[in-house]
Motif scaffolding. Sequence first.
Motif, PDB file in Angstrom:
ATOM      1  N   ASN A 255       0.807  -1.219   0.000  1.00  0.00           N
ATOM      2  CA  ASN A 255       0.000   0.000   0.000  1.00  0.00           C
ATOM      3  C   ASN A 255       0.839   1.268   0.000  1.00  0.00           C
ATOM      4  OD1 ASN A 255      -2.398  -1.414   0.009  1.00  0.00           O
ATOM      5  ND2 ASN A 255      -2.635  -1.370   2.232  1.00  0.00           N
ATOM      6  N   GLU A 296      -4.824  -7.873  -3.134  1.00  0.00           N
ATOM      7  CA  GLU A 296      -5.780  -6.799  -2.868  1.00  0.00           C
ATOM      8  C   GLU A 296      -7.092  -7.342  -2.302  1.00  0.00           C
ATOM      9  OE1 GLU A 296      -7.981  -3.073  -5.185  1.00  0.00           O
ATOM     10  OE2 GLU A 296      -6.626  -4.424  -6.276  1.00  0.00           O
ATOM     11  N   GLN A 297      -7.588  -8.440  -2.888  1.00  0.00           N
ATOM     12  CA  GLN A 297      -8.840  -9.017  -2.407  1.00  0.00           C
ATOM     13  C   GLN A 297      -8.696  -9.543  -0.985  1.00  0.00           C
ATOM     14  OE1 GLN A 297     -10.571 -11.984  -4.960  1.00  0.00           O
ATOM     15  NE2 GLN A 297     -11.978 -12.741  -3.387  1.00  0.00           N
ATOM     16  N   THR A 299      -6.548  -8.613   1.335  1.00  0.00           N
ATOM     17  CA  THR A 299      -6.393  -7.498   2.266  1.00  0.00           C
ATOM     18  C   THR A 299      -7.731  -6.831   2.554  1.00  0.00           C
ATOM     19  OG1 THR A 299      -4.144  -7.087   1.463  1.00  0.00           O
ATOM     20  CG2 THR A 299      -5.226  -5.296   2.660  1.00  0.00           C
ATOM     21  N   THR A 300      -8.523  -6.628   1.517  1.00  0.00           N
ATOM     22  CA  THR A 300      -9.826  -5.987   1.680  1.00  0.00           C
ATOM     23  C   THR A 300     -10.750  -6.831   2.549  1.00  0.00           C
ATOM     24  OG1 THR A 300      -9.631  -4.895  -0.476  1.00  0.00           O
ATOM     25  CG2 THR A 300     -11.847  -5.088   0.464  1.00  0.00           C
ATOM     26  N   GLU A 301     -10.807  -8.131   2.266  1.00  0.00           N
ATOM     27  CA  GLU A 301     -11.695  -9.009   3.028  1.00  0.00           C
ATOM     28  C   GLU A 301     -11.275  -9.103   4.493  1.00  0.00           C
ATOM     29  OE1 GLU A 301     -12.172 -12.780   1.155  1.00  0.00           O
ATOM     30  OE2 GLU A 301     -13.006 -11.941  -0.700  1.00  0.00           O
ATOM     31  N   GLU A 303      -9.624  -6.879   6.172  1.00  0.00           N
ATOM     32  CA  GLU A 303      -9.897  -5.585   6.799  1.00  0.00           C
ATOM     33  C   GLU A 303     -11.357  -5.511   7.233  1.00  0.00           C
ATOM     34  OE1 GLU A 303      -8.953  -1.878   8.317  1.00  0.00           O
ATOM     35  OE2 GLU A 303      -7.591  -3.360   7.420  1.00  0.00           O
ATOM     36  N   ASN A 304     -12.252  -5.986   6.396  1.00  0.00           N
ATOM     37  CA  ASN A 304     -13.678  -5.997   6.745  1.00  0.00           C
ATOM     38  C   ASN A 304     -13.958  -6.954   7.906  1.00  0.00           C
ATOM     39  OD1 ASN A 304     -14.234  -4.169   4.695  1.00  0.00           O
ATOM     40  ND2 ASN A 304     -14.679  -5.772   3.194  1.00  0.00           N
TER      41      ASN A 304
END
Length: 546
Positions: A255, A296-297, A299-301, A303-304
């Motif tokens: 990031n 990216e996927q 990390t996003t999941e 984080e949620n």
Amino acid sequence: MIENYEKFDEEQVAILKNFVTNTGSNIFVLRNLPEVIKGALFSRYSRSTLGLRSLLLKDFILNEETAFHAIAGSTHTDGLSEDEGEYIAVKRAQNFYDRILDGYGDDSIGELGGAHLAMENISMIAAKVVEDSRIGGSPLEKSTRYIYFDQKINGEYQFYREPILMTSAYRDQYIETCNFLFDTYAKLIPPLTEIMEKKFPKEHDVSKVAYTAALRAKVLDCLRGLLPASALTNMGVFGNGRFFDGMIQKLNCHNLSEMQDVGKKVHSEMSKVMPSFVRRSDQSHKYQMSFSAFSEQMTTELENLKEEHCDEIEKMQGTGVRLVSYDAEAPYKVAASLLFANSKCGLAELLEYCEKLPKENLNRILDAACNARENRRMKSPRALEHAEFTFEIIADFGIYRDLQRHRMLTQERQLLTCDYGYHIPDEILDTEMEKDYREAMDRAKSVYDDIASELPEEAQYVVPMAYNIHWYFHVNLRALQWLCELRSAPAGHLMYRYVAQEMAKQVSEVFPEFERMFKFVDYEGYELGRLGQEIRKVEKLKARQP
């Protein structure tokens, strides 16, 4: 002695002498060959009936498609300089080398070539990200205990000007705070040196050189906590192609813009010397693009999910070392594994047998693995790897920098923050310097809090090294033995010596049977711990002089 079964004529011997250390023995070393040739040569070697020297002659030196003479820096460079000739030749021969490496379909082929990479003026955060790529690489970083970090170039302290921060509303705060941290660091060097000289006066039989070096290390160990994580450092990294390919892929997905910039530059430079090994980390390559999408996927999941699951869980309080998990059967597993190699028994049967042994007999087996060890450099058998432990640690970022370099373990850290407090050295407490030190820490925290509310990852750059960071180690007994015995040595930093000592203590408390494995852990305290090593260094230099 086994004689070489291959025979070469005088002309072939004359050629080979440039590239191998011995043309007659069955044991020899390659030399004067670029990494792309060495890697491709060893790849072909595994599936050829020819010896390596014959293969080198037949498939590389005498094969025009390889552009061997130009790549190897021969006189056949058609008037080009050596660097130009090699670079153009590598590009011309790229399809040949890619065909060889792709034809084997094995990622381990990337381990057959290596390179030395210099990385200058990168932040301490970037250095940690590079060192996160553990296997296949050997990093060496500029030391904060031997080098003063208060130098200015063109009137500016050397810290990373993070691009997003430089274009944000936090720009002035960031620059002013980093400058203030460096100012305080520089300001406290003279008074702390004076205090240390009075507290540890030079003894008459200690050389001036050794004393000065040990004193400097002591002073800089105390003050390095003032340096922000943005402080620029230099790194040297030796690694194989597979290491660099994986490292670049991770940097490309990071990031922080600094990591992305470092990744691009490393790929560009590596492509000049070992392009076949790092081609998959090119940003346009399908492997890099698919890895970026996966990263990216994920990390996003996560984080949620963090917001869904972690907000209500209690956080670790305070600082220190905590043994989180271990296997209650570890002593029996180690004992069974020690017996295995010298027996004809099944491992499962040995484990069942050891579980029923009287403690005295079990201890005799464990003693056999360590009684003859005379120093920490005598590596223990791999049977110790059957005992595994997980520790979580909260300690200052400077200590983390030292301990993170141990690569034969699993580790993960949280973001660097100001949330866990900071360490202040005993040498600064209750002196006039304490006010300046605390003012720097408090000022940095205030600015960090402002930035982190919007840019938590970029905010790491302003955090001083004295602030604590939260991480874990998952490590087997063999690797832990090495870490604890090495990092508890007298010359080490006081605080990482404590972490090493504490890990050994906690394992020994849970498993008294394993205390014998930590026989070279040093639990003593040393005020001027570096002095002994500096004296030995001076004595060695004197002994070498004619």
